[in-house]
Motif scaffolding. Structure first.
Motif, PDB file in Angstrom:
ATOM      1  N   TYR A  35       0.840  -1.197   0.000  1.00  0.00           N
ATOM      2  CA  TYR A  35       0.000   0.000   0.000  1.00  0.00           C
ATOM      3  C   TYR A  35       0.882   1.257   0.000  1.00  0.00           C
ATOM      4  O   TYR A  35       1.320   1.713   1.058  1.00  0.00           O
ATOM      5  CB  TYR A  35      -0.907   0.015   1.230  1.00  0.00           C
ATOM      6  CG  TYR A  35      -1.785  -1.205   1.360  1.00  0.00           C
ATOM      7  CD1 TYR A  35      -2.982  -1.296   0.669  1.00  0.00           C
ATOM      8  CD2 TYR A  35      -1.407  -2.277   2.164  1.00  0.00           C
ATOM      9  CE1 TYR A  35      -3.786  -2.423   0.769  1.00  0.00           C
ATOM     10  CE2 TYR A  35      -2.201  -3.405   2.282  1.00  0.00           C
ATOM     11  CZ  TYR A  35      -3.398  -3.478   1.581  1.00  0.00           C
ATOM     12  OH  TYR A  35      -4.184  -4.598   1.691  1.00  0.00           O
ATOM     13  N   PRO A  36       1.152   1.832  -1.183  1.00  0.00           N
ATOM     14  CA  PRO A  36       1.921   3.078  -1.226  1.00  0.00           C
ATOM     15  C   PRO A  36       1.183   4.179  -0.472  1.00  0.00           C
ATOM     16  O   PRO A  36      -0.053   4.256  -0.501  1.00  0.00           O
ATOM     17  CB  PRO A  36       2.012   3.392  -2.726  1.00  0.00           C
ATOM     18  CG  PRO A  36       1.774   2.078  -3.409  1.00  0.00           C
ATOM     19  CD  PRO A  36       0.812   1.351  -2.540  1.00  0.00           C
ATOM     20  N   LEU A  37       1.953   5.043   0.196  1.00  0.00           N
ATOM     21  CA  LEU A  37       1.350   6.141   0.946  1.00  0.00           C
ATOM     22  C   LEU A  37       1.007   7.314   0.043  1.00  0.00           C
ATOM     23  O   LEU A  37       0.340   8.258   0.484  1.00  0.00           O
ATOM     24  CB  LEU A  37       2.289   6.583   2.075  1.00  0.00           C
ATOM     25  CG  LEU A  37       2.582   5.500   3.129  1.00  0.00           C
ATOM     26  CD1 LEU A  37       3.544   6.031   4.189  1.00  0.00           C
ATOM     27  CD2 LEU A  37       1.296   5.011   3.779  1.00  0.00           C
ATOM     28  N   SER A  38       1.461   7.282  -1.215  1.00  0.00           N
ATOM     29  CA  SER A  38       1.115   8.317  -2.203  1.00  0.00           C
ATOM     30  C   SER A  38       0.356   7.674  -3.351  1.00  0.00           C
ATOM     31  O   SER A  38       0.943   7.232  -4.334  1.00  0.00           O
ATOM     32  CB  SER A  38       2.378   9.012  -2.732  1.00  0.00           C
ATOM     33  OG  SER A  38       2.998   9.770  -1.730  1.00  0.00           O
ATOM     34  N   GLN A  39      -0.964   7.601  -3.203  1.00  0.00           N
ATOM     35  CA  GLN A  39      -1.815   7.083  -4.271  1.00  0.00           C
ATOM     36  C   GLN A  39      -2.733   8.188  -4.771  1.00  0.00           C
ATOM     37  O   GLN A  39      -3.814   7.926  -5.298  1.00  0.00           O
ATOM     38  CB  GLN A  39      -2.657   5.905  -3.759  1.00  0.00           C
ATOM     39  CG  GLN A  39      -1.841   4.727  -3.267  1.00  0.00           C
ATOM     40  CD  GLN A  39      -2.716   3.547  -2.873  1.00  0.00           C
ATOM     41  OE1 GLN A  39      -3.687   3.205  -3.560  1.00  0.00           O
ATOM     42  NE2 GLN A  39      -2.377   2.905  -1.773  1.00  0.00           N
ATOM     43  N   HIS A  40      -2.292   9.415  -4.611  1.00  0.00           N
ATOM     44  CA  HIS A  40      -3.143  10.566  -4.897  1.00  0.00           C
ATOM     45  C   HIS A  40      -2.268  11.788  -5.113  1.00  0.00           C
ATOM     46  O   HIS A  40      -1.089  11.804  -4.754  1.00  0.00           O
ATOM     47  CB  HIS A  40      -4.082  10.822  -3.718  1.00  0.00           C
ATOM     48  CG  HIS A  40      -3.355  10.888  -2.398  1.00  0.00           C
ATOM     49  ND1 HIS A  40      -3.238   9.794  -1.560  1.00  0.00           N
ATOM     50  CD2 HIS A  40      -2.666  11.888  -1.785  1.00  0.00           C
ATOM     51  CE1 HIS A  40      -2.513  10.134  -0.492  1.00  0.00           C
ATOM     52  NE2 HIS A  40      -2.157  11.391  -0.617  1.00  0.00           N
ATOM     53  N   ILE A  41      -2.863  12.832  -5.705  1.00  0.00           N
ATOM     54  CA  ILE A  41      -2.200  14.128  -5.791  1.00  0.00           C
ATOM     55  C   ILE A  41      -2.214  14.754  -4.400  1.00  0.00           C
ATOM     56  O   ILE A  41      -3.215  14.697  -3.699  1.00  0.00           O
ATOM     57  CB  ILE A  41      -2.933  15.030  -6.801  1.00  0.00           C
ATOM     58  CG1 ILE A  41      -2.725  14.508  -8.227  1.00  0.00           C
ATOM     59  CG2 ILE A  41      -2.476  16.476  -6.693  1.00  0.00           C
ATOM     60  CD1 ILE A  41      -3.543  15.231  -9.273  1.00  0.00           C
ATOM     61  N   GLY A  42      -1.099  15.356  -3.993  1.00  0.00           N
ATOM     62  CA  GLY A  42      -1.047  16.025  -2.700  1.00  0.00           C
ATOM     63  C   GLY A  42      -0.078  15.361  -1.747  1.00  0.00           C
ATOM     64  O   GLY A  42       0.765  14.536  -2.140  1.00  0.00           O
TER      65      GLY A  42
END
Length: 438
Positions: A35-42
């Protein structure tokens, strides 16, 4: 009557026949989950579990790292194995929570917070934020931010992006056929946040069965209409979709809300419905596994964190060795060099092609034919921008509206000289965006 569309665009081979008639099939992962902690913009999410912790499906394992961010949830039960950088489909190394799947798939209880009619606008947006919902068409913009414009009364349209113009992809198509009530339910929920808005289900006219079904299910609803769009790539691009359905224009410095529009794709609206009505966070999505190299192309309901390799194995693996493997579609997807990477919130497809036509092309000199200009939805001159980008002429690039490129790939597709126009422009745009952040 003229069909709803935009200026420019192309008509590539769509490849949808391989998987469009295959119903969604559930996929259960067996190996470790990433589960990557950056799966979104921001801002990246912040881990709230530690090595050795046991987690359940639906349990929050990382909280939002800011307003423009989104939490992450476990999609299986198991034990946190480690928290370390792991590779993702685009090749980046991202800090990730790795969970050893115990194969039991035990879940926490999922319950809606309250009946929808008793929830305030702020409470609904809080539920959407807490569920970790982001734009699932590939951009990954946190949905609660999109639903929080400065003046909600100025929003005139809530548009469900049902175009699915990217070749080969059929996940949204299957979602519309199999779970239309959840799509319409999600649209109703979002419409409830904007009292002056009309809802639009925008579908390309190569999906007549979806258009007929959605019209039937929304008959008599004064605030929702179904609009058939001309089948053309990139009809599902945000700027193109807004213009085709409302006649309003936005540029690279604007958000859809600046012209009174909110746009969400099919999977995102279904996720909104499930969060508000069922209390379920975002832990799964529909992924198309397809291409002429894939043994059994079809659409899968996949838990986030699952391995692409395991997903491919479920589709029978490759029937022949592929020359190109792509995460996403052939126009805007990214080439993959390793399948041992996780499915994330923004994963749409796994595409295996027996031929890599792009690599086989030998670029030649520009012949000034103007075809790239004719097909460009951004109404810029791609051949000129690519020259500026290649020679690092930054001022000329900006003066000639280089930032208006939406990186759709139409110019590279149509170019008879086989110049990598989109790639050159994209590199310069990334450089300019990085400078803006600084």
């Amino acid at each position: 009557m003229a069909k709803l569309t935009f200026t420019g665009g192309i008509h590539p081979y769509d490849g949808k026949d391989m998987s469009k008639d295959k119903p969604i099939q559930d996929f259960l992962p067996r190996g470790e989950m990433v589960y990557p902690l950056s799966q979104h913009i921001g801002a990246p999410a912040k881990a709230i579990v530690a090595k050795g912790d046991r987690v359940l499906a639906g349990q929050k394992i990382a909280e939002a790292g800011g307003f423009v961010s989104a939490p992450v949830y476990a999609s299986v039960s198991g034990t946190v194995k480690t928290i370390e950088p792991r590779r993702v489909a685009a090749g980046d190394l991202l800090m990730s929570i790795v969970v050893e799947n115990d194969g039991l798939y035990e879940e926490i209880g999922f319950y809606p917070q309250a009946p929808l009619e008793k929830m305030s606008r702020e409470e609904i947006i809080d539920v959407i934020r807490e569920a970790g919902i982001v734009g699932m068409g590939g951009a990954g913009f946190p949905t609660h931010v999109k639903l929080s414009p400065k003046d909600p009364k100025k929003i005139d349209y809530v548009i469900a992006n049902c175009a699915e113009c990217e070749p080969y992809l059929t996940s949204d198509y299957r979602r519309m056929l199999e779970e239309p009530e959840k799509l319409i339910g999600g649209l109703r929920i979002i419409l409830g946040l904007f009292e002056n808005a009309q809802g639009i289900l925008a579908v390309e006219d190569n999906k007549p069965d979806c258009i007929a079904l959605l019209k039937q299910l929304t008959r008599g609803e004064a605030r929702i209409s179904v609009k058939a769009l001309k089948t053309k790539y990139p009809q599902g691009g945000e700027r193109q979709l807004i213009y085709a359905t409302t006649g309003r224009r936005i540029n690279s410095t604007m958000l859809p809300a600046d012209v009174g529009c909110i746009v969400n794709n099919v999977d995102t609206m279904v996720a909104v419905y499930r969060a508000v009505m069922e209390g379920r966070p975002l832990i799964e999505r529909i992924v198309t596994v397809t291409g002429d190299a894939v043994a059994k192309p079809r659409n899968y309901r996949v838990r986030t964190g699952s391995s692409y390799q395991e997903l491919l194995d479920a589709a029978g693996g490759f029937r022949t060795k592929p020359e190109k493997i792509i995460c996403g579609g052939p126009m805007m997807g990214v080439a993959m060099f390793d399948l041992n990477v996780p499915v994330t919130k923004t994963s749409t497809a796994l595409l295996g092609l027996t031929r890599d036509d792009v690599s086989a092309m030998e670029p030649g000199p520009c012949i000034n034919c103007g075809r790239c200009v004719e097909v460009c939805p951004g109404r810029v001159i791609p051949s000129r921008l690519a020259d500026y980008a290649e020679h690092f002429e930054e001022e000329a690039f900006l003066e000639n509206h280089g930032m208006e490129c939406c990186e759709c790939g139409c110019c590279s597709f149509i170019c008879p000289a086989r110049r990598p126009l989109t790639q050159e422009i994209k590199s310069m745009r990334k450089l300019q965006l990085a400078k803006r952040k600084k």
